[in-house]
Design an enzyme around this catalytic site. Structure first.
Site, PDB file in Angstrom:
ATOM      1  N   LYS A 282      -3.841 -13.633  15.418  1.00  0.00           N
ATOM      2  CA  LYS A 282      -3.664 -14.916  14.735  1.00  0.00           C
ATOM      3  C   LYS A 282      -2.618 -14.764  13.648  1.00  0.00           C
ATOM      4  CE  LYS A 282      -8.372 -16.731  15.174  1.00  0.00           C
ATOM      5  NZ  LYS A 282      -8.110 -17.912  16.001  1.00  0.00           N
ATOM      6  N   ARG A 356     -15.616 -17.343  24.225  1.00  0.00           N
ATOM      7  CA  ARG A 356     -16.128 -17.685  25.564  1.00  0.00           C
ATOM      8  C   ARG A 356     -16.503 -16.433  26.352  1.00  0.00           C
ATOM      9  NH1 ARG A 356     -10.730 -20.917  26.836  1.00  0.00           N
ATOM     10  NH2 ARG A 356     -10.963 -21.246  24.596  1.00  0.00           N
TER      11      ARG A 356
HETATM   12  N1  BES Z   1     -12.521 -18.883  16.571  1.00  0.00           N
HETATM   13  C1  BES Z   1     -11.450 -19.542  17.210  1.00  0.00           C
HETATM   14  C2  BES Z   1     -11.579 -21.053  17.175  1.00  0.00           C
HETATM   15  C3  BES Z   1     -11.306 -21.718  15.865  1.00  0.00           C
HETATM   16  C4  BES Z   1     -10.023 -21.961  15.443  1.00  0.00           C
HETATM   17  C5  BES Z   1     -12.349 -22.172  15.098  1.00  0.00           C
HETATM   18  C6  BES Z   1      -9.782 -22.611  14.245  1.00  0.00           C
HETATM   19  C7  BES Z   1     -12.115 -22.827  13.902  1.00  0.00           C
HETATM   20  C8  BES Z   1     -10.837 -23.050  13.474  1.00  0.00           C
HETATM   21  C9  BES Z   1     -11.368 -19.122  18.688  1.00  0.00           C
HETATM   22  O1  BES Z   1     -11.796 -17.844  18.973  1.00  0.00           O
HETATM   23  C10 BES Z   1      -9.934 -19.200  19.068  1.00  0.00           C
HETATM   24  O2  BES Z   1      -9.156 -18.494  18.498  1.00  0.00           O
HETATM   25  N2  BES Z   1      -9.637 -20.089  19.999  1.00  0.00           N
HETATM   26  C11 BES Z   1      -8.300 -20.294  20.419  1.00  0.00           C
HETATM   27  C12 BES Z   1      -8.322 -20.528  21.906  1.00  0.00           C
HETATM   28  C13 BES Z   1      -6.987 -20.543  22.551  1.00  0.00           C
HETATM   29  C14 BES Z   1      -6.359 -19.172  22.496  1.00  0.00           C
HETATM   30  C15 BES Z   1      -7.141 -21.002  23.978  1.00  0.00           C
HETATM   31  C16 BES Z   1      -7.746 -21.527  19.699  1.00  0.00           C
HETATM   32  O3  BES Z   1      -8.503 -22.463  19.473  1.00  0.00           O
HETATM   33  O4  BES Z   1      -6.587 -21.510  19.336  1.00  0.00           O
HETATM   34 ZN    ZN Z   2     -10.280 -16.383  18.744  1.00  0.00          ZN
END
Ligand code: BES
Ligand code: ZN
Ligand code: ZN
Length: 502
Positions: A282, A356
């Site tokens: 991230k 997931r």
């Molecule tokens: N934990 C995050 C989701 C999230 C993002 C929660 C921002 C709260 C605020 C999750 O694990 C994630 O990173 N999801 C990705 C999925 C994508 C790579 C398909 C996302 O939402 O960007």
């Molecule tokens: Zn994530």
């Protein structure tokens, strides 16, 4: 905080502060329509006092208005509640929050003239709403502050003219509300804990410790060797780069009386104690606050805790999948293909879509217990914030009745929920050409429900399942006076408890 119930009360209890409330009503004075305080249920003496100055002080009983007077040596605060028809349990909660926030340092004891704050003519539920809101509003995460926040207020008294014979029922409603609100606060505490303190191992221990001694509850914690035995290839892939063992906390609550009609629900929670994104790292700004990526597990745990402590007549299993998503030379690389517990192969194209992977294997594990329904809760997708904003919980699933039950429960507790569809096009988008599935879709669009379309593959045949995406609502809900301005909200704990009550 001590809470006292005083039914059959002729006057206000002896307290540092007395709180009264009044709706507003409109009257015609000459040719003009004016709004005045309705003062229903007020004693003649208090009415006379208020009427003597309400006009000069511009107090009409409108929502948010406030005035004070002294009466028999007691300091009385009067709150305007607006139109009676608009005053519901959520209004009661918000009023209770306002009382707490404005008066918490004005005195030690507060006596509330509860008949004047009763919504829908239901004293029990109104006392419960007040109790719940005051305990939730009083929440502070000040563990790491050298200077703790102090609050003078420590005794709450509900005064009501209602017959003493009803005391048992009202008291039970108050006691139950304390359990639920404290469980909301427990969930918040876990979420707010920083990742250098709360890792999968310390989290699992803390949960087991917190539930210790609660009647009907059994606990089991599975570690890395157990997960290998269960062939949880997806869960293990997320943990591959971690300094800590993955932990699958398995809790069961069995009510004291079980018949063949006793329902069994399973809760599943995403417990990512920190989500760096893994190799699909991230960006710095998006990584901050990813300690909250275990809020899904804290939410279902909070609900489980409350249901067990309330002794509800329903069997509940709770499965919390805990790990962080970190990087070292063992961490899973994008393009990896892993095998899930249920035998499906998954191409991991983005290690940041890790929730997931953990949930999938835990859903399969939960399905093996053959529950009547499974509900999972997770901070799963940033896309949920795009779709529904930061305030609304996303709902998806495979069963109309279960979804309707959750919507009804959310409405009853005044929490926002909205259902998104899972369509075949999105199911197809989650298929890989070199494995059974891939962990991200081909485009960003519909990301929240595409994640659900992925999860669906791991739910046992014919088990009703619902998925809650709390990526938005699990975090700061500054618009709600009973949620902290910043930090975990604890939203959805009350909805899940309400569902179990139905
Ligand atoms: N934990 C995050 C989701 C999230 C993002 C929660 C921002 C709260 C605020 C999750 O694990 C994630 O990173 N999801 C990705 C999925 C994508 C790579 C398909 C996302 O939402 O960007
Ligand atoms: Zn994530
Ligand atoms: Zn995550």
């Amino acid at each position: 905080m001590e809470i006292k119930l005083n039914l059959g009360a002729k006057e206000a209890s002896d307290a540092d502060i007395v709180v009264m409330g009044t709706f507003s009503k409109t009257e015609t004075k000459g040719k003009k329509e004016v709004t005045v305080p309705a003062l229903t249920g007020w004693s003649k003496e208090c009415k006379d006092i208020l009427n003597s100055f309400s006009a000069t002080k511009n107090f009409s009983g409108n929502k948010g208005e406030h005035t004070t007077f002294d009466w028999h040596g007691q300091h009385v605060h009067v709150l305007g509640l607006g139109k009676k028809s608009d005053y519901d349990f959520e209004a009661a909660r918000r009023t209770a929050s306002a009382i707490y926030n404005n008066l918490k340092n004005e005195g030690k004891s507060i006596a509330i003239q509860m008949d004047q704050f009763t919504a829908k003519g239901n004293l029990e539920k109104s006392c419960a709403a007040f109790t719940e809101a005051i305990i939730m509003t009083g929440y502070e995460f000040d563990k790491y502050l050298s200077k703790k926040k102090t609050v003078k207020f420590d005794t709450l008294i509900f005064d009501s003219k209602a017959k003493k014979t009803g005391a048992k029922k009202v008291q039970k409603a108050i006691d139950d509300a304390v359990i639920v609100a404290e469980s909301v606060n427990t969930a918040r505490d876990f979420v707010n804990e920083p990742p250098n303190v709360l890792n999968s191992e310390t989290y699992a221990k803390a949960v087991v410790n917190d539930i210790k001694g609660v009647k009907g509850v059994k606990t089991k914690v599975l570690g890395k060797a157990d997960l290998k035995k269960h062939k949880m290839g997806m869960f293990l892939s997320v943990n591959a780069g971690s300094a800590f063992q993955p932990q699958l906390v398995h809790l069961t609550y069995t009510p004291s009386k079980v018949t063949k009609n006793t329902k069994h629900i399973a809760f599943v929670g995403k417990g990512l104690t920190f989500d760096t994104g893994g190799y699909s790292l991230k960006p710095g700004g998006s990584m901050v606050n990813m300690k909250f990526d275990m809020a899904g597990s804290a939410t279902v745990y909070g609900a489980f805790r409350a249901i067990a402590m309330l002794g509800l007549p329903i069997k509940v299993s709770c499965f919390l999948g805990m790990t962080d998503n970190a990087i070292n030379s063992n961490a899973t690389m994008p393009d990896s293909i892993v095998t899930a517990k249920n035998g499906k192969t998954v191409e991991i194209l983005n290690t940041d879509a890790e929730g997931r992977l953990v949930l999938g294997d835990v859903l399969t594990y939960a399905s093996e217990q053959k529950p009547d329904a499974i509900i999972d809760s997770a901070t799963l997708t940033g896309a949920c914030l795009i779709a529904l904003g930061t305030e609304v919980c996303g709902l998806m699933g495979n069963d109309k009745k279960l979804a309707e039950g959750l919507k009804k429960a959310a409405a009853a507790t005044d929490e926002y929920i909205w259902e998104l569809p899972i369509i075949d096009e999105w199911r197809n988008d989650m298929k890989s050409n070199i494995a059974d599935l891939k962990n991200i879709g081909g485009s960003r669009w519909g990301g929240t429900a595409k994640a659900a379309a992925f999860l669906e593959n791991f739910v046992g045949e014919a088990i009703p399942w619902a998925h809650l995406d709390i990526a938005g609502c699990g975090d700061s809900q500054g618009h709600l006076p009973y949620c902290p301005k910043k930090g975990a909200s604890g939203i959805m704990v009350r909805t899940l408890v309400e569902l179990a009550r139905q």
